[in-house]
Design an enzyme around this catalytic site. Structure first.
Site: not given
Ligand code: NAD
Length: 471
Positions: A169, A200, A202, A205-206, A244, A378
């Site tokens: 996803k 899609g 989160g 689809v998530g 992560e 962050e």
């Molecule tokens: P996000 O949590 O908003 O989204 C990440 C993914 O999760 C996306 O694909 C999103 O569509 C999906 N998602 C959102 N809501 C969901 C739900 N309810 N159920 C399942 N999936 C869902 O994060 P972002 O804004 O895309 O990315 C930035 C964040 O990611 C920052 O906090 C960053 O530190 C973190 N990050 C961590 C690492 C690591 O390896 N630790 C690496 C890169 C980014």
């Protein structure tokens, strides 16, 4: 304007069942570039069905078949490195050289897993028993927008080596990169259903994927709020969960460091990927007596930051990914000023001469204390907080005074820096600069996550242990 409306399920591209459209915007120009038609819960269900159907066969493939598949994937992504790099720049504003380096990580991740698989022990004797490591089942990999190919490939490499089938996803903010990556999988001859990709929302689809009863493994990279919600929801069925999440890495400048060199390194560590990196070192800890000299060195080092069009070869700092991130980072800069932090460079607003695009001013605050919001949360943008410490004990205490624990950096005489690294609670500690080791474990202490990935740890992350006892 191109229209991306495909999902990759059961080894073929097909139009998404979902109807919701998302306008895709170039963050450098704020111009619309196309439309992403987002997948929906129905697409998610089909993708899981396809991965479940493929699991019985793929989990029994030989080591050699999976090694060959991993090499084919590496070849396919390497052959399209140029297109993958351009998509990263267009979609997310990463400076060209950084985007090229990140795109290159994907081939390396697949090749490394192939090499590790050569002699990975799926079976061993322990006491009087045989311990067998078997693939955990259908895995769902959820990834963010900020390092798309590395995030997808590092999880996939471990899963495929282990013998799991996968639904990826990908983020709704990386539609073009997702599409190109799916084309790479297809070109590599991915057996139908072994890897499926849907982009899609989160919460649509998530949610459908993480709640699906046939999913046995969830590997999530993203924000803490979403990671925690996935973990809470998982309590009902207990799929294996790897998280992560975010970071607030300290960059500890020991008092024997060359301050001019340390300032250059601290900026590189904080501002890589336009500051949109979970591993960014966003808290520079500096001996209190050296604070003024360090800030002068930061001012001097900042003259090498070139903010602008990421397609220009000299650019080191591009825009943020979208308007939401832009507003969010501006909000944190305002909060820092209101709390009494003082900008050494940068501040609110856009860089001079850039009146469109989601550009923010690379900002370094001094007079920051560990309890300020800008030092605790962050920000995910180019904002570095400089915090003073009294002695090494105090530096270690501030370094660990955070809910996070993903990464840390120490700058100073090598042996001393290595000794200090042992005092920091973080999944990785880099000595004297940015370092990447795809074989070392990656993951967070505390609220930066649960579990480890990369290299052999990513394979183990997709296995379940079974002991066979008795004669
Ligand atoms: P996000 O949590 O908003 O989204 C990440 C993914 O999760 C996306 O694909 C999103 O569509 C999906 N998602 C959102 N809501 C969901 C739900 N309810 N159920 C399942 N999936 C869902 O994060 P972002 O804004 O895309 O990315 C930035 C964040 O990611 C920052 O906090 C960053 O530190 C973190 N990050 C961590 C690492 C690591 O390896 N630790 C690496 C890169 C980014």
């Amino acid at each position: 304007m191109d229209r991306l409306d495909q999902v990759y399920i059961a080894g073929r591209f097909r139009a998404a069942h979902g109807r919701e459209e998302l306008e895709r915007i170039d963050p450098t120009t704020e111009e619309p570039t196309g439309i992403l038609v987002m997948a929906d819960a129905h697409d998610a269900g089909l993708a899981v069905d396809s991965a479940r159907d493929a699991f019985a066969g793929f989990s029994r493939t030989s080591r050699r078949e999976r090694i060959d598949l991993l090499h084919a994937l590496a070849d396919a992504v390497a052959a399209r490195a140029g297109a993958l790099t351009e998509a990263t720049v267009a979609e997310y504003g990463a400076p060209m050289e950084q985007a090229r380096w990140r795109a290159g990580l994907a081939a390396g991740n697949f090749r490394l897993a192939a090499r590790l698989l050569e002699d990975f022990a799926f079976e061993r004797r322990v006491g009087g028993s045989t311990v067998i490591a078997q693939p955990v089942g259908v895995a769902v990999h959820i990834v963010p927008w900020n390092s798309v190919y590395n995030a997808i490939s590092v999880k996939l490499a471990g899963a495929l080596a282990a013998g799991c089938t996968v639904v990826v996803k990908a983020s709704e903010f990386s539609g073009l990169q997702n599409q190109l990556f799916a084309e790479c999988l297809d070109a590599a001859g991915m057996p139908p259903g072994v890897v499926n990709i849907v982009s899609g929302r989160g919460d649509v689809v998530g949610e459908a994927l993480t709640g699906h009863p046939d999913v046995r493994k969830i590997s999530f990279t993203g924000s803490n709020a979403v990671g925690k919600s996935i973990l809470r929801k998982s309590a009902d069925r207990l799929p294996r969960v790897t998280l992560e999440l975010g970071g607030k890495a300290p960059t500890v400048v020991l008092d024997d460091a060359d301050l001019a060199d340390a300032a250059v390194k601290a900026l590189a560590i904080a501002f890589a990927n336009n500051g949109q990196a979970c591993i960014a070192g966003t808290r520079a800890l500096v001996q209190r007596r050296q604070l003024a000299s360090f800030c002068t060195a930061i001012e001097a080092a900042s003259s090498t930051i070139v903010t602008g069009d990421p397609r220009e070869p000299g650019t080191t700092m591009g825009p943020l990914v979208n308007r939401r991130q832009f507003e969010r980072v501006q909000g944190y800069i305002r909060m820092g000023l209101a709390d009494g932090a003082r900008p050494v460079i940068g501040g609110e607003g856009r860089p001079r001469g850039l009146d469109r695009g989601y550009f923010v001013r690379p900002t370094v605050f001094t007079d920051v204390t560990s309890d300020m919001t800008i030092a605790r949360e962050e920000i995910f943008g180019p904002v570095l907080c400089v915090i003073g410490y009294e002695d090494e004990d105090h530096a270690a205490q501030i370094a660990n005074d955070t809910p996070f624990g993903l990464h840390a950096y120490v700058i100073g005489e090598d042996d001393r820096a290595r000794a200090f690294a042992r005092r920091i609670d973080a999944g990785r500690v880099a000595i004297n600069g940015v370092a990447h080791d795809p074989e070392a474990p990656f993951g967070g202490f505390r609220e930066s996550g649960i579990g480890r990935e990369y290299g052999v740890f990513g394979i183990e992350d997709h296995l379940e242990l079974k002991a066979i006892l008795g004669r």
